[in-house]
Design a protein around this motif. Structure first.
Motif, PDB file in Angstrom:
ATOM      1  N   PRO A 126      42.619  31.164  39.686  1.00  0.00           N
ATOM      2  CA  PRO A 126      42.008  32.496  39.845  1.00  0.00           C
ATOM      3  C   PRO A 126      42.372  33.107  41.186  1.00  0.00           C
ATOM      4  N   GLY A 127      41.873  34.303  41.416  1.00  0.00           N
ATOM      5  CA  GLY A 127      42.071  34.971  42.697  1.00  0.00           C
ATOM      6  C   GLY A 127      43.237  35.946  42.661  1.00  0.00           C
ATOM      7  N   ASP A 154      44.657  34.073  49.144  1.00  0.00           N
ATOM      8  CA  ASP A 154      43.771  33.104  49.784  1.00  0.00           C
ATOM      9  C   ASP A 154      44.586  32.172  50.678  1.00  0.00           C
ATOM     10  N   GLU A 208      45.890  39.352  38.855  1.00  0.00           N
ATOM     11  CA  GLU A 208      44.840  38.338  38.929  1.00  0.00           C
ATOM     12  C   GLU A 208      44.651  37.712  37.565  1.00  0.00           C
ATOM     13  N   TYR A 254      41.967  35.858  34.993  1.00  0.00           N
ATOM     14  CA  TYR A 254      40.553  35.631  34.679  1.00  0.00           C
ATOM     15  C   TYR A 254      40.409  34.565  33.606  1.00  0.00           C
ATOM     16  N   VAL A 306      35.092  35.418  34.570  1.00  0.00           N
ATOM     17  CA  VAL A 306      34.914  36.521  35.508  1.00  0.00           C
ATOM     18  C   VAL A 306      34.054  36.040  36.673  1.00  0.00           C
ATOM     19  N   PRO A 307      34.446  36.310  37.941  1.00  0.00           N
ATOM     20  CA  PRO A 307      33.638  35.873  39.088  1.00  0.00           C
ATOM     21  C   PRO A 307      32.219  36.429  39.039  1.00  0.00           C
ATOM     22  N   ASP A 308      31.281  35.655  39.601  1.00  0.00           N
ATOM     23  CA  ASP A 308      29.865  36.034  39.553  1.00  0.00           C
ATOM     24  C   ASP A 308      29.595  37.337  40.291  1.00  0.00           C
ATOM     25  N   GLU A 309      30.336  37.584  41.396  1.00  0.00           N
ATOM     26  CA  GLU A 309      30.057  38.799  42.162  1.00  0.00           C
ATOM     27  C   GLU A 309      30.411  40.063  41.381  1.00  0.00           C
ATOM     28  N   MET A 310      31.318  39.944  40.386  1.00  0.00           N
ATOM     29  CA  MET A 310      31.657  41.102  39.563  1.00  0.00           C
ATOM     30  C   MET A 310      30.613  41.365  38.493  1.00  0.00           C
TER      31      MET A 310
END
Length: 339
Positions: A70-71, A95, A120, A122, A126-130
């Motif tokens: 990811p990332g 990163d 990117e 996925y 999906v990242p939690d912050e999104m």
């Protein structure tokens, strides 16, 4: 296309697609491997694929078809790949903690991708912050503790569903971008994709040639399968957890190129292909006879099976029991294809 002034016979008919955005240097050595040629022979030394041999020395570009890390990754440059018809993109992880082969990668470049873009994956989710868009569920629980009428409660539930659908739309607008690797269940219907996987944990194996694309047509209500229309026109069920990349494969003019001379085919590792009617009778079913004799036989291959449209297998729903059950509609053939 780029054409040339015919100062030699070999470049009179030469026609190449113009790709000025490609990097003109050598590939990253660590992302390549040596190609050992077989010349069409198997392990016993017998020719199993005719008209192959020779050609320029190549190195295989190790393209990442899994996209597991990811990332965000920055697109550094686009390169030519002698092992495929489409172009590839060199990407680098943002990163600084990422090390090893995960830091630099080759991916299949979609049409329109350019250096400086960000892609990117996925695949891991999906990242939690999104996902932290709005805490409508907490608000609804707080309000439910108060004394409200049935109409007010129904209105609150409708507002919640509206906000959830809005959040899903915003999420899709964030992740559905060119070159991103996304699970099929998150891709809206009608979206053009490539690099389609058939195994949730496997690499992409469908729609990888130059200029090809697939289209997400339908998501089943139970959420298990998504219907994808492939480049051939076949409509196929694919597990919704499988991934696909957004966009269509680059270099769409590849099939309209002209090599211009026989030597250019030899550089690509292709040897001359002799017609059956030019052989002797002992070498081909079309061979023998006085002059250019065609006879009244149906055209067949050197092994005797029909070579112009004769169906030798029946895939899909019309096929035998146990054949491919994932095909919803077969690709168009004959009159259906010609319109």
């Amino acid at each position: 296309f780029k054409t040339y002034k015919p100062i030699t016979p070999g470049i009179r008919h030469l026609k190449r697609p113009v790709n000025n955005h490609l990097y003109k240097g050598k590939p990253v050595r660590l992302l390549t491997a040596a190609l050992r040629k077989k010349g069409g022979r198997n392990s016993t030394g017998r020719i199993t694929v005719r008209s192959r041999g020779g050609g320029h020395r190549r190195r295989i570009r190790l393209v990442d078809f899994t996209r597991a890390e990811p990332g965000p990754y920055d697109v550094v440059r686009l390169e030519y790949d002698p092992g495929r018809s489409g172009h590839i993109a060199l990407i680098k992880a943002r990163d600084p903690k990422v090390e090893g082969k995960a830091k630099w990668k080759y991916i299949l470049a979609p049409e329109g991708l350019r250096p400086g873009d960000v892609v990117e994956s996925y695949r891991a989710g999906v990242p939690d912050e999104m996902l932290k868009g709005g805490d409508t569920s907490d608000e609804l629980e707080q309000v439910m503790g108060e004394e409200l009428t049935a109409e007010e409660i129904a209105q609150l539930e409708r507002d919640k569903s509206t906000s959830e659908s809005l959040a899903i739309g915003i999420l899709r607008g964030t992740i559905i971008r060119l070159g991103n690797c996304v699970p099929l269940k998150l891709i809206p219907t009608g979206t053009v994709v490539h690099n389609v996987a058939l195994n949730p944990l496997g690499k992409a194996i469908l729609v990888r040639s130059a200029g090809t694309f697939a289209q997400v047509m339908h998501h089943e209500s139970n959420g298990r399968y998504s219907h994808v229309r492939l480049q051939s026109g076949e409509l196929r069920k694919v597990l919704s957890n499988c991934v696909a990349s957004i966009g269509k494969v680059s270099n769409p003019l590849w099939n309209e190129r002209q090599l211009g001379k026989a030597g250019r085919s030899r550089w690509l590792g292709k040897r001359p292909h002799v017609r059956g009617v030019a052989m002797n009778a002992c070498d081909h079913p079309h061979g023998g006879g006085r002059g250019k004799s065609k006879s009244d036989k149906h055209p067949v291959s050197i092994w005797g099976w029909g070579t112009k449209g004769t169906r030798t297998r029946k895939p899909g729903p019309k096929g035998p029991k146990g054949s491919n059950k994932m095909v919803v509609k077969e690709r168009p053939r004959g009159k259906e294809r010609r319109g």
